[in-house]
Motif scaffolding. Structure first.
Motif, PDB file in Angstrom:
ATOM      1  N   GLY A   1       1.034  -1.288  -0.233  1.00  0.00           N
ATOM      2  CA  GLY A   1      -0.137  -0.012  -0.193  1.00  0.00           C
ATOM      3  C   GLY A   1       0.952   1.174   0.299  1.00  0.00           C
ATOM      4  O   GLY A   1      -0.055   2.497  -0.003  1.00  0.00           O
ATOM      5  N   VAL A   2       2.250   1.181   0.067  1.00  0.00           N
ATOM      6  CA  VAL A   2       3.000   2.037   0.005  1.00  0.00           C
ATOM      7  C   VAL A   2       4.126   2.007  -0.638  1.00  0.00           C
ATOM      8  O   VAL A   2       5.092   2.008  -0.385  1.00  0.00           O
ATOM      9  CB  VAL A   2       3.314   2.521   1.851  1.00  0.00           C
ATOM     10  N   LEU A   3       4.031   1.532  -1.681  1.00  0.00           N
ATOM     11  CA  LEU A   3       5.125   1.312  -2.756  1.00  0.00           C
ATOM     12  C   LEU A   3       6.326   2.652  -2.327  1.00  0.00           C
ATOM     13  O   LEU A   3       7.376   2.206  -3.155  1.00  0.00           O
ATOM     14  CB  LEU A   3       5.087   0.807  -4.265  1.00  0.00           C
ATOM     15  N   GLY A   4       5.197   3.620  -3.567  1.00  0.00           N
ATOM     16  CA  GLY A   4       6.470   4.639  -3.838  1.00  0.00           C
ATOM     17  C   GLY A   4       6.555   5.998  -2.890  1.00  0.00           C
ATOM     18  O   GLY A   4       7.285   7.082  -2.625  1.00  0.00           O
ATOM     19  N   ALA A   5       6.789   5.386  -0.899  1.00  0.00           N
ATOM     20  CA  ALA A   5       7.063   5.938  -0.244  1.00  0.00           C
ATOM     21  C   ALA A   5       8.581   5.829   0.349  1.00  0.00           C
ATOM     22  O   ALA A   5       9.543   3.999   0.274  1.00  0.00           O
ATOM     23  CB  ALA A   5       6.532   5.445   1.267  1.00  0.00           C
ATOM     24  N   THR A   6       9.599   6.053   1.142  1.00  0.00           N
ATOM     25  CA  THR A   6      10.040   6.328   1.011  1.00  0.00           C
ATOM     26  C   THR A   6      10.775   5.394   2.535  1.00  0.00           C
ATOM     27  O   THR A   6      11.562   5.234   3.071  1.00  0.00           O
ATOM     28  CB  THR A   6      11.864   7.472   1.044  1.00  0.00           C
ATOM     29  N   ALA A   7       9.512   5.560   3.632  1.00  0.00           N
ATOM     30  CA  ALA A   7       9.152   5.445   4.658  1.00  0.00           C
ATOM     31  C   ALA A   7       8.172   4.668   5.348  1.00  0.00           C
ATOM     32  O   ALA A   7       6.933   5.548   4.246  1.00  0.00           O
ATOM     33  CB  ALA A   7       9.789   6.242   5.773  1.00  0.00           C
ATOM     34  N   ALA A   8       7.827   4.352   6.224  1.00  0.00           N
ATOM     35  CA  ALA A   8       6.197   3.963   7.036  1.00  0.00           C
ATOM     36  C   ALA A   8       5.883   4.497   8.245  1.00  0.00           C
ATOM     37  O   ALA A   8       6.617   3.294   8.743  1.00  0.00           O
ATOM     38  CB  ALA A   8       6.425   2.721   6.133  1.00  0.00           C
ATOM     39  N   ALA A   9       5.271   4.853   8.646  1.00  0.00           N
ATOM     40  CA  ALA A   9       4.005   4.731   9.995  1.00  0.00           C
ATOM     41  C   ALA A   9       3.803   3.159   9.945  1.00  0.00           C
ATOM     42  O   ALA A   9       2.928   2.916   9.132  1.00  0.00           O
ATOM     43  CB  ALA A   9       3.525   6.033  10.709  1.00  0.00           C
TER      44      ALA A   9
ATOM     45  N   GLY B   1       2.544   6.018   3.990  1.00  0.00           N
ATOM     46  CA  GLY B   1       3.844   6.382   3.652  1.00  0.00           C
ATOM     47  C   GLY B   1       4.021   8.183   3.475  1.00  0.00           C
ATOM     48  O   GLY B   1       3.274   8.865   4.021  1.00  0.00           O
ATOM     49  N   PHE B   2       5.029   7.681   4.100  1.00  0.00           N
ATOM     50  CA  PHE B   2       5.746   9.714   3.645  1.00  0.00           C
ATOM     51  C   PHE B   2       7.172   9.375   2.965  1.00  0.00           C
ATOM     52  O   PHE B   2       7.285   8.410   2.324  1.00  0.00           O
ATOM     53  CB  PHE B   2       7.294   9.848   5.152  1.00  0.00           C
ATOM     54  N   GLU B   3       7.814  10.714   2.335  1.00  0.00           N
ATOM     55  CA  GLU B   3       8.520  11.016   1.489  1.00  0.00           C
ATOM     56  C   GLU B   3       9.404  11.685   1.785  1.00  0.00           C
ATOM     57  O   GLU B   3      10.269  12.204   0.699  1.00  0.00           O
ATOM     58  CB  GLU B   3       7.811  10.630  -0.475  1.00  0.00           C
ATOM     59  N   ASP B   4      10.423  11.344   2.906  1.00  0.00           N
ATOM     60  CA  ASP B   4      11.190  12.277   3.719  1.00  0.00           C
ATOM     61  C   ASP B   4      12.498  11.860   4.017  1.00  0.00           C
ATOM     62  O   ASP B   4      11.779   9.813   4.047  1.00  0.00           O
ATOM     63  CB  ASP B   4      10.624  12.658   5.088  1.00  0.00           C
ATOM     64  N   ASP B   5      13.510  12.643   4.341  1.00  0.00           N
ATOM     65  CA  ASP B   5      14.386  11.253   4.156  1.00  0.00           C
ATOM     66  C   ASP B   5      14.298  10.941   5.739  1.00  0.00           C
ATOM     67  O   ASP B   5      13.803  11.529   7.192  1.00  0.00           O
ATOM     68  CB  ASP B   5      15.755  12.289   4.218  1.00  0.00           C
ATOM     69  N   PRO B   6      15.159   9.621   6.061  1.00  0.00           N
ATOM     70  CA  PRO B   6      15.005   8.748   7.167  1.00  0.00           C
ATOM     71  C   PRO B   6      15.106  10.043   8.621  1.00  0.00           C
ATOM     72  O   PRO B   6      14.489   9.768   9.696  1.00  0.00           O
ATOM     73  CB  PRO B   6      16.595   8.738   7.761  1.00  0.00           C
ATOM     74  N   THR B   7      15.783  10.823   8.929  1.00  0.00           N
ATOM     75  CA  THR B   7      16.175  11.909   9.924  1.00  0.00           C
ATOM     76  C   THR B   7      14.782  12.742  10.181  1.00  0.00           C
ATOM     77  O   THR B   7      14.677  12.886  11.180  1.00  0.00           O
ATOM     78  CB  THR B   7      17.359  12.985   9.857  1.00  0.00           C
ATOM     79  N   HIS B   8      14.113  13.887   9.001  1.00  0.00           N
ATOM     80  CA  HIS B   8      13.122  14.027   8.898  1.00  0.00           C
ATOM     81  C   HIS B   8      11.972  12.786   9.140  1.00  0.00           C
ATOM     82  O   HIS B   8      10.976  13.704  10.228  1.00  0.00           O
ATOM     83  CB  HIS B   8      12.824  14.808   7.776  1.00  0.00           C
ATOM     84  N   PHE B   9      11.433  12.193   8.906  1.00  0.00           N
ATOM     85  CA  PHE B   9      10.690  11.319   8.994  1.00  0.00           C
ATOM     86  C   PHE B   9      10.306  11.023  10.235  1.00  0.00           C
ATOM     87  O   PHE B   9       9.662  11.345  10.859  1.00  0.00           O
ATOM     88  CB  PHE B   9      10.731   9.791   8.107  1.00  0.00           C
ATOM     89  N   THR B  10      11.795  10.630  11.312  1.00  0.00           N
ATOM     90  CA  THR B  10      11.281  10.736  12.398  1.00  0.00           C
ATOM     91  C   THR B  10      11.345  11.639  13.492  1.00  0.00           C
ATOM     92  O   THR B  10      10.378  11.558  14.368  1.00  0.00           O
ATOM     93  CB  THR B  10      12.954  10.024  13.366  1.00  0.00           C
ATOM     94  N   ARG B  11      10.900  13.148  13.218  1.00  0.00           N
ATOM     95  CA  ARG B  11      10.648  13.827  13.068  1.00  0.00           C
ATOM     96  C   ARG B  11       8.475  14.304  12.675  1.00  0.00           C
ATOM     97  O   ARG B  11       8.236  14.728  13.287  1.00  0.00           O
ATOM     98  CB  ARG B  11      11.228  15.639  13.103  1.00  0.00           C
ATOM     99  N   VAL B  12       8.479  13.730  11.974  1.00  0.00           N
ATOM    100  CA  VAL B  12       6.906  14.113  11.253  1.00  0.00           C
ATOM    101  C   VAL B  12       5.862  12.873  11.134  1.00  0.00           C
ATOM    102  O   VAL B  12       5.129  12.975  11.279  1.00  0.00           O
ATOM    103  CB  VAL B  12       6.535  14.228  10.201  1.00  0.00           C
TER     104      VAL B  12
END
Length: 177
Positions: free
Chosen positions: A131-139, A159-170
Motif C-alpha cells: 500500500g505504500v510502494l512509492g514511499a521512502t518510509a512508513a509509520a 507512507g512518507f516521502e522524507d529522508d529518514p532523519t526528517h521522517f522521525t520528526r514527523v
C-alpha cells in the motif's frame, strides 16, 4: 484499568526483506520508534529509538539490526515494553525507514519486504508494504494509552516521502482512527 482489560503489554515489531540482486547496492531498512508525552501527544517526540540507540529507561530496544537483509528469518526486531513505560508517555509510534544511499529508494525496490507486529504468540498485524510502494518510509503502528492507563494498538501503514532523519520528526504528527 478498564474492567478486567489489561490492554497491550509488550510487543515485538519484526521486519524482513530479501537481499538486493547481485550487482546492486544493499537495501537497508530500519525500524524506528518515537514516544510522545501525554501533555503533547501529537507534538515533537520525547525521544526516538533507532539503530545504535535504545530508550533511556530500557523499555524500547532493537534486538536485531540488519544492513542488507541477509539474515535468517526476521532481519530487524524491535521490542516495546508498554507495560513498563512511564505514565508521562501517552503514545508510541513505530515506523520503517529505507536508508537513502547511494540514491533514492522506495518500497517498490525492496525485494519481498514483510512486517509482523505481535504480542506474545498473537499476531496483531502483518503487512507487505504494497500500500505504500512509492514511499521512502512508513509509520506502521501506533500505541495509545487511554484515560484508564490501558495501551491500545492502532494498526495501518501511512507512507512518507522524507529522508529518514526528517521522517522521525514527523511520523507521529498524523492522527489515526
Amino acid at each position: 484499568m478498564n474492567g478486567i482489560s489489561k490492554g497491550i503489554g509488550k510487543v515485538e515489531i519484526a521486519l524482513k526483506w530479501d537481499p538486493s540482486p547481485a550487482g546492486q547496492p544493499p537495501t537497508d531498512l530500519d525500524i524506528v520508534a518515537a514516544t510522545y508525552q501525554a501533555g503533547e501527544p501529537y507534538g515533537d517526540p520525547a525521544y526516538v529509538v533507532h539503530f545504535d540507540s535504545r530508550s533511556p529507561d530500557g523499555t524500547i530496544y532493537l534486538n536485531r539490526d540488519s544492513k542488507d537483509g541477509k539474515g535468517f528469518g526476521w532481519d530487524e526486531v524491535l521490542t516495546v515494553e508498554l507495560n513498563r513505560l512511564d505514565a508521562r508517555y501517552a503514545r508510541v509510534v513505530v515506523g520503517v525507514a529505507i536508508q537513502q544511499r547511494p540514491g533514492r529508494r522506495t518500497f517498490v525496490s525492496v525485494v519481498n519486504p514483510a512486517l509482523r507486529i505481535r504480542e506474545g504468540y498473537t499476531d496483531l498485524a502483518q503487512d507487505d508494504f504494497a500500500g505504500v510502494l512509492g514511499a521512502t518510509a512508513a509509520a506502521v503502528a501506533e500505541f495509545r494509552r487511554d484515560e484508564a492507563g490501558v495501551w491500545e494498538f492502532h494498526p495501518g501503514l501511512i507512507g512518507f516521502e522524507d529522508d529518514p532523519t526528517h521522517f522521525t520528526r514527523v511520523m507521529g504528527t498524523l492522527h489515526r482512527s
